[in-house]
Design a protein around this motif. Structure first.
Motif, PDB file in Angstrom:
ATOM      1  N   HIS A 141       4.676  89.624 -20.390  1.00 57.69           N
ATOM      2  CA  HIS A 141       3.713  88.779 -19.795  1.00 57.69           C
ATOM      3  C   HIS A 141       3.346  89.561 -18.380  1.00 57.69           C
ATOM      4  O   HIS A 141       2.123  89.465 -17.905  1.00 57.69           O
ATOM      5  CB  HIS A 141       4.441  87.387 -19.431  1.00 57.69           C
ATOM      6  CG  HIS A 141       4.014  86.335 -20.389  1.00 57.69           C
ATOM      7  ND1 HIS A 141       4.869  86.416 -21.551  1.00 57.69           N
ATOM      8  CD2 HIS A 141       3.467  85.413 -20.248  1.00 57.69           C
ATOM      9  CE1 HIS A 141       4.445  85.419 -22.247  1.00 57.69           C
ATOM     10  NE2 HIS A 141       3.465  84.767 -21.556  1.00 57.69           N
ATOM     11  N   GLY A 142       4.302  90.347 -17.690  1.00 55.60           N
ATOM     12  CA  GLY A 142       4.260  90.650 -16.434  1.00 55.60           C
ATOM     13  C   GLY A 142       3.392  92.057 -16.358  1.00 55.60           C
ATOM     14  O   GLY A 142       2.741  92.164 -15.252  1.00 55.60           O
ATOM     15  N   VAL A 143       3.565  92.771 -17.537  1.00 52.40           N
ATOM     16  CA  VAL A 143       2.919  94.243 -17.471  1.00 52.40           C
ATOM     17  C   VAL A 143       1.342  93.912 -17.234  1.00 52.40           C
ATOM     18  O   VAL A 143       0.683  95.053 -16.717  1.00 52.40           O
ATOM     19  CB  VAL A 143       3.422  94.736 -18.748  1.00 52.40           C
ATOM     20  CG1 VAL A 143       2.660  94.598 -19.805  1.00 52.40           C
ATOM     21  CG2 VAL A 143       3.349  96.406 -18.540  1.00 52.40           C
ATOM     22  N   PHE A 144       0.795  92.972 -18.244  1.00 53.12           N
ATOM     23  CA  PHE A 144      -0.679  93.280 -18.094  1.00 53.12           C
ATOM     24  C   PHE A 144      -1.487  92.867 -16.872  1.00 53.12           C
ATOM     25  O   PHE A 144      -2.382  93.803 -16.539  1.00 53.12           O
ATOM     26  CB  PHE A 144      -1.215  92.226 -19.075  1.00 53.12           C
ATOM     27  CG  PHE A 144      -0.886  92.837 -20.731  1.00 53.12           C
ATOM     28  CD1 PHE A 144      -1.816  93.820 -21.145  1.00 53.12           C
ATOM     29  CD2 PHE A 144      -0.118  92.264 -21.327  1.00 53.12           C
ATOM     30  CE1 PHE A 144      -1.731  94.322 -22.360  1.00 53.12           C
ATOM     31  CE2 PHE A 144       0.258  92.853 -22.599  1.00 53.12           C
ATOM     32  CZ  PHE A 144      -0.622  93.848 -23.121  1.00 53.12           C
ATOM     33  N   PRO A 145      -1.089  91.994 -16.073  1.00 56.44           N
ATOM     34  CA  PRO A 145      -1.971  91.969 -14.811  1.00 56.44           C
ATOM     35  C   PRO A 145      -1.683  93.408 -13.837  1.00 56.44           C
ATOM     36  O   PRO A 145      -2.597  93.693 -13.136  1.00 56.44           O
ATOM     37  CB  PRO A 145      -1.324  90.839 -13.868  1.00 56.44           C
ATOM     38  CG  PRO A 145      -0.424  90.206 -15.109  1.00 56.44           C
ATOM     39  CD  PRO A 145      -0.138  90.892 -16.148  1.00 56.44           C
ATOM     40  N   ILE A 146      -0.647  93.918 -13.978  1.00 56.57           N
ATOM     41  CA  ILE A 146      -0.514  95.108 -13.417  1.00 56.57           C
ATOM     42  C   ILE A 146      -1.257  96.317 -13.683  1.00 56.57           C
ATOM     43  O   ILE A 146      -1.962  97.016 -13.005  1.00 56.57           O
ATOM     44  CB  ILE A 146       1.284  95.616 -13.076  1.00 56.57           C
ATOM     45  CG1 ILE A 146       1.727  94.517 -12.465  1.00 56.57           C
ATOM     46  CG2 ILE A 146       1.272  96.715 -12.598  1.00 56.57           C
ATOM     47  CD1 ILE A 146       3.307  94.762 -12.519  1.00 56.57           C
ATOM     48  N   ILE A 147      -1.287  96.432 -15.208  1.00 59.78           N
ATOM     49  CA  ILE A 147      -2.059  97.388 -15.742  1.00 59.78           C
ATOM     50  C   ILE A 147      -3.590  97.173 -15.465  1.00 59.78           C
ATOM     51  O   ILE A 147      -4.299  98.096 -14.899  1.00 59.78           O
ATOM     52  CB  ILE A 147      -2.191  97.277 -17.218  1.00 59.78           C
ATOM     53  CG1 ILE A 147      -0.753  97.707 -17.715  1.00 59.78           C
ATOM     54  CG2 ILE A 147      -3.056  98.436 -17.877  1.00 59.78           C
ATOM     55  CD1 ILE A 147      -0.588  97.758 -19.367  1.00 59.78           C
ATOM     56  N   VAL A 148      -4.106  96.008 -15.315  1.00 57.74           N
ATOM     57  CA  VAL A 148      -5.503  95.709 -15.248  1.00 57.74           C
ATOM     58  C   VAL A 148      -5.942  96.019 -13.762  1.00 57.74           C
ATOM     59  O   VAL A 148      -6.913  96.571 -13.312  1.00 57.74           O
ATOM     60  CB  VAL A 148      -5.657  94.184 -15.651  1.00 57.74           C
ATOM     61  CG1 VAL A 148      -7.079  93.794 -15.104  1.00 57.74           C
ATOM     62  CG2 VAL A 148      -5.668  94.282 -17.009  1.00 57.74           C
TER      63      VAL A 148
END
Lengths: 251, 266
Positions: free
Chosen positions: B146-153
């Motif tokens: 859940h957490g990794v995607f906002p950071i990648i984007v």
């Protein structure tokens, strides 16, 4: 993007998917050990066909889709109403906007057992849970949309003698619309995920329940088939929303 | 997530007198809601469903934090949250840099990342549990996903926000590629990346809690379910209130750190 660049991006995405699926195929055909975690591709496909043909997909979708629609409708009506009422007054914005965005930071998931307690195990609890999740982004974006209207436009329209209705119809609405639409899009996808999540965690029927059930029975291929349906639905929804957005932007 | 700039309405932007007025009205509002809740719960609420705030506060001490099992559950959830968040940050920034550094990667892979981000991940929860088991590993894995995607984007978005003029300027003054990244790209990315970190914190917490509600073997999620199912709302609300306050506090902490790193801009 130019046509050539778009073609390049498209071919890269196709290549990515092709690599993903061939790795999946080769890994699962080569060994038997991983079949519990990663089923063979043809098995997943035949499960998908089977679920669609036997009507089980239809039955589950008949529970889930109305639930999502109801949750989103409630979230949109309340979100836009609250957002509009608050967003028009600078004082209310200053007072309530931080309260609302603070509440949005609280994980509503924690209250999920309460939703089950209040509304039962049926779709009603999922409607309420999805609506609660979708409400905040819609309300916050509506507030942002109506409170960020350029003061120059307002003054100019008033100086030219615009009535209250004209002010709303020709100044506030066009200025707020893009932001409100963004809120609706975010709210929709959050409601969508919340309803599926609610169904997965605790429910009697629906697509989320089907995923959880096949997981509990360790029927991994069937679980992947259900997940595949959700991924397909997400893909279609995204394409539709993107197309609708680029259309409104062109107007 | 959305395009809301809350700082415009923040109390700091106002003169002192007004700030006090807004703050006290806000406190009054919250107090009023609590009183309404108290009256409703005492007069109309069904026992076992709703607890008045005074009972909730009463339950906070003995039932919730007096119980060593609950204490260790809260601790467990926070350890899981911390590990999952750190892993999300490391993985997210690395993947974001990898995808965002080149034109080809950004054009080709970024849409795939966005699409993966759009899939309701909760449908993968049974799969995650199947692979990682019922213990903390599954919850951490679900938190990371859940957490990794906002950071990648946001890392990718942050890299795109750097003005090419600044990069060209640095290059023409003889900066190496590494120096350009260290002194031009990084400082400009900070604000966007931190917005991603804040969102990632909320999402990681969501992932961990969802997993706890689903597998129900430990942590806060387990106890909220136990209290709800035994019609024991006072400790339930006390636990939720504690966690909500902690969520707000963590959010504030990340925001403070962000302010430190973006101070040079003002």
């Amino acid at each position: 993007m130019s046509g050539r660049e778009r073609l390049g991006a498209l071919s890269m995405q196709t290549a990515f998917l092709a690599v993903l699926f061939s790795v999946w195929y080769v890994v699962t055909e080569g060994s038997q050990i991983t079949s519990l975690f990663l089923p063979r591709l043809p098995r997943v496909w035949s499960e998908m066909v089977g679920l669609a043909a036997s009507g089980r997909l239809y039955a589950a979708a008949l529970v889930t889709i109305p639930t999502i629609a109801k949750a989103f409708a409630i979230a949109a009506i309340f979100g836009i109403a609250v957002g509009f009422l608050v967003g028009r007054s600078e004082r209310l914005v200053r007072l309530l906007e931080p309260v609302l965005s603070g509440m949005f930071a609280i994980p509503i998931t924690l209250f999920f057992p309460l939703f089950i307690l209040f509304f039962g195990i049926g779709p009603d609890s999922k409607v309420a849970y999805g609506a609660a999740y979708g409400f905040f982004p819609i309300a916050l974006n509506t507030i942002a949309g109506f409170s960020n209207v350029d003061a120059h436009f307002l003054r100019a329209a008033k100086a030219m003698g615009a009535s209250r209705y004209q002010l709303f119809r020709h100044v506030y609405l066009p200025a707020a619309m893009p932001v409100v639409l963004t809120g609706l899009r975010i709210g929709f996808f959050i409601s969508f995920a919340a309803v599926l999540g609610g169904e997965t965690i605790s429910s009697a029927a629906g697509i989320g329940r089907a995923i959880a059930l096949s997981g509990e029975l360790m029927e991994t291929a069937r679980m992947f088939a259900w997940i595949g349906f959700v991924v397909l639905a997400t893909m279609i929804l995204n394409i539709v929303v993107l197309a609708a957005e680029s259309r409104t932007r062109r107007d | 997530m959305a395009t809301i700039d809350t700082s415009r309405f923040a109390a700091a932007a106002m003169p002192n007198e007004q700030r006090l007025g807004v703050a006290s009205t806000r406190v009054l509002l919250v107090l009023g809601l609590l009183v309404l809740w108290e009256v409703y719960a005492r007069l109309f609420g069904r026992a076992g469903m709703v607890a008045p705030p005074t009972d909730v506060i009463g339950a906070l001490g003995p039932t919730v934090f007096g119980d060593p099992k609950v204490r260790s559950a809260v601790l467990l959830t926070f350890v899981e949250l911390g590990v999952a968040f750190l892993m999300s940050v490391a993985l997210g920034i690395a993947l974001g840099l990898l995808v965002g550094i080149g034109e080809i990667g950004r054009r080709g892979l970024f849409p795939i990342v966005l699409f993966l981000y759009a899939i309701p991940q909760v449908v993968l929860l049974p799969l995650v549990v199947l692979i990682f088991g019922l213990g903390p590993a599954g919850k951490i894995a679900f938190g990371v996903s859940h957490g990794v995607f906002p950071i990648i984007v946001n890392t990718i978005a942050g890299m795109r926000n750097v003005s090419p003029l600044l990069v060209r300027g640095a290059e023409s003054m003889g900066a190496s590629r590494l120096q350009v990244i260290r002194y031009v790209v990084f400082p400009h990315m900070v604000a966007t990346v931190f917005a991603g970190l804040r969102l990632a914190m909320t999402m990681t917490l969501l992932g961990v809690l969802l997993a706890e509600l689903f597998v129900s073997t430990g942590g806060i999620g387990y106890f909220t379910q136990v209290y709800a199912e035994t019609f024991n709302p006072a400790p339930l609300f006390a636990l939720i209130a504690t966690l909500a306050l902690m969520a707000v506090a963590i959010n504030e902490l990340v925001r403070r750190v962000e302010l430190r790193f973006t101070r040079w801009k003002q």
